[in-house]
Scaffold this active site. Sequence first.
Site, short mmCIF file in Angstrom:
data_model
loop_
_atom_site.label_atom_id
_atom_site.label_comp_id
_atom_site.label_asym_id
_atom_site.label_seq_id
_atom_site.Cartn_x
_atom_site.Cartn_y
_atom_site.Cartn_z
N GLU A 191 -6.01 -0.69 0.09
CA GLU A 191 -4.80 -1.51 -0.03
C GLU A 191 -4.93 -2.82 0.74
O GLU A 191 -4.54 -3.89 0.28
CB GLU A 191 -3.58 -0.72 0.45
CG GLU A 191 -2.29 -1.50 0.25
CD GLU A 191 -1.06 -0.63 0.10
OE1 GLU A 191 -1.18 0.60 -0.11
OE2 GLU A 191 0.03 -1.20 0.20
N ASP A 247 1.75 5.25 5.60
CA ASP A 247 2.08 5.79 4.28
C ASP A 247 0.98 6.72 3.76
O ASP A 247 1.25 7.81 3.25
CB ASP A 247 2.29 4.63 3.28
CG ASP A 247 3.42 3.72 3.71
OD1 ASP A 247 4.18 4.10 4.62
OD2 ASP A 247 3.54 2.62 3.13
N TYR A 265 5.35 -9.51 4.42
CA TYR A 265 4.82 -8.42 5.25
C TYR A 265 3.61 -8.91 6.05
O TYR A 265 3.55 -8.74 7.28
CB TYR A 265 4.42 -7.25 4.34
CG TYR A 265 3.90 -6.05 5.07
CD1 TYR A 265 4.75 -4.99 5.40
CD2 TYR A 265 2.56 -5.95 5.43
CE1 TYR A 265 4.27 -3.88 6.07
CE2 TYR A 265 2.08 -4.83 6.10
CZ TYR A 265 2.93 -3.81 6.42
OH TYR A 265 2.46 -2.70 7.08
N ASP A 285 3.62 0.68 12.76
CA ASP A 285 2.28 1.29 12.62
C ASP A 285 1.17 0.26 12.81
O ASP A 285 0.15 0.57 13.41
CB ASP A 285 2.11 2.08 11.31
CG ASP A 285 2.32 1.29 10.03
OD1 ASP A 285 2.77 0.12 10.10
OD2 ASP A 285 2.01 1.84 8.95
C1 GLA Z 1 4.85 -0.46 4.41
C2 GLA Z 1 3.44 -0.29 4.94
C3 GLA Z 1 3.41 0.64 6.16
C4 GLA Z 1 4.44 0.24 7.19
C5 GLA Z 1 5.81 0.01 6.56
C6 GLA Z 1 6.81 -0.54 7.52
O1 GLA Z 1 5.32 0.74 3.87
O2 GLA Z 1 2.58 0.24 3.94
O3 GLA Z 1 2.11 0.67 6.70
O4 GLA Z 1 4.03 -0.87 7.93
O5 GLA Z 1 5.73 -0.88 5.45
O6 GLA Z 1 7.09 0.36 8.53
#
Ligand code: GLA
Length: 382
Positions: free
Chosen positions: A148, A160, A209, A19
């Site tokens: 966030e 999400d 991340y 995403d």
């Molecule tokens: C987390 C992030 C999402 C996405 C996923 C991995 O859930 O909040 O935006 O990047 O990881 O697909």
Amino acid sequence: MSCLSIAPGRVNLLGEHVDYNEGAVLPVAIDRAVRLTAEPLLHHQVIVEAPAFNQEVVFDLCQLQEKRDAAGNPLPPWALYPAGVAWALQEHGLTVRGIRAKILSDIPIGAGLSSSAALEVSFAVLWQMLGGWSVDRMTLARICQEAESQYVGMKCGLMDQFVCLHGVQGCALYFDTRSLEWKAVALPADIAIVVADSGVRHELVGSAYNERRAVCEQAVRLLQQEMPEIHALRDVSPADLSKHRHLLTESIYRRARHVVEECVRVQQALECLIKGDAVAFGQLMFEGHASQRDFYEVSCRESDILVEIGASLPGCLGMRQTGGGFGGCSVALVREEHVYQFTSQLRDKYFQATGIHSEVYLCRASEGARVLADDQLSGQIS
Ligand code: GLA
């Protein structure tokens, strides 16, 4: 007046770590949710009780920038989400009222089922109703993402918050994170969604991340030397990536390879769903897991074991770790007639292999967030 807002968690069937690279994803809102009960107050304070943490926090809507509670102490991590949503709404000029609220949730926390987005969205839809303003759901999703990313500090994509607000019963959502176009696609009726928690939580998920995201941006900059027209890894095909591989280090290449191939898998998976080919769809899930394990390196030993065991059991069409990664939950698609045997064998074999008790949930594809007020509430609050 009292209100209840309900905001679902999600699983992502395909399109992991895509995403924030402007690709398309295939998540499903599930029937596990944050339930937020609340009543408006006449002053500018937000009083939130979180039984899961055995804490109550009070913060002031006029002093959100400091990220401190009313007594001047730093907000605990969970309280950054409601405070961040209040902050982001105010940045958009939207009224946020004082409330007394209580958070109840049956989404396991930090387990890849989007407990954070559900928490954000539960407050956002509530404040929308109490504030008397109305914005469309995509805008609300983007405001929660800003909360966030800019307030909490996790540079997440939009998946999400999007799925939490747009979920459709019985369907996966195909969501193009660049054009913001989306459509609901029916899941096969005789297939169950099983979610298994590895029990593993990694403290460093947020920093790892953000680091993965930065590497993707670096890959784009390097590829732009020979492909000046690209804006994101979404614009790169697998053939382009092999052709220009010499521009990347081995490690950057592997990260980019996951994203580029995962984008292709999402398109193939969409076709499988439309054709009703659940077997081929499941195969793509297995491939997606292998890719996030070997190329993107966001899996962990326990998630790999869980998926290996799942794959060996009758009726399992596909399985993969879901969400940000480094543990948490994996999602499987299982033929309905095998579901009970599948869940019990998965639990037993995972325990034998790791010594960890896995929580296994049978989930349904559910609708997005909603708010109920007063007369709609009887029997809903406990
Ligand atoms: C987390 C992030 C999402 C996405 C996923 C991995 O859930 O909040 O935006 O990047 O990881 O697909």
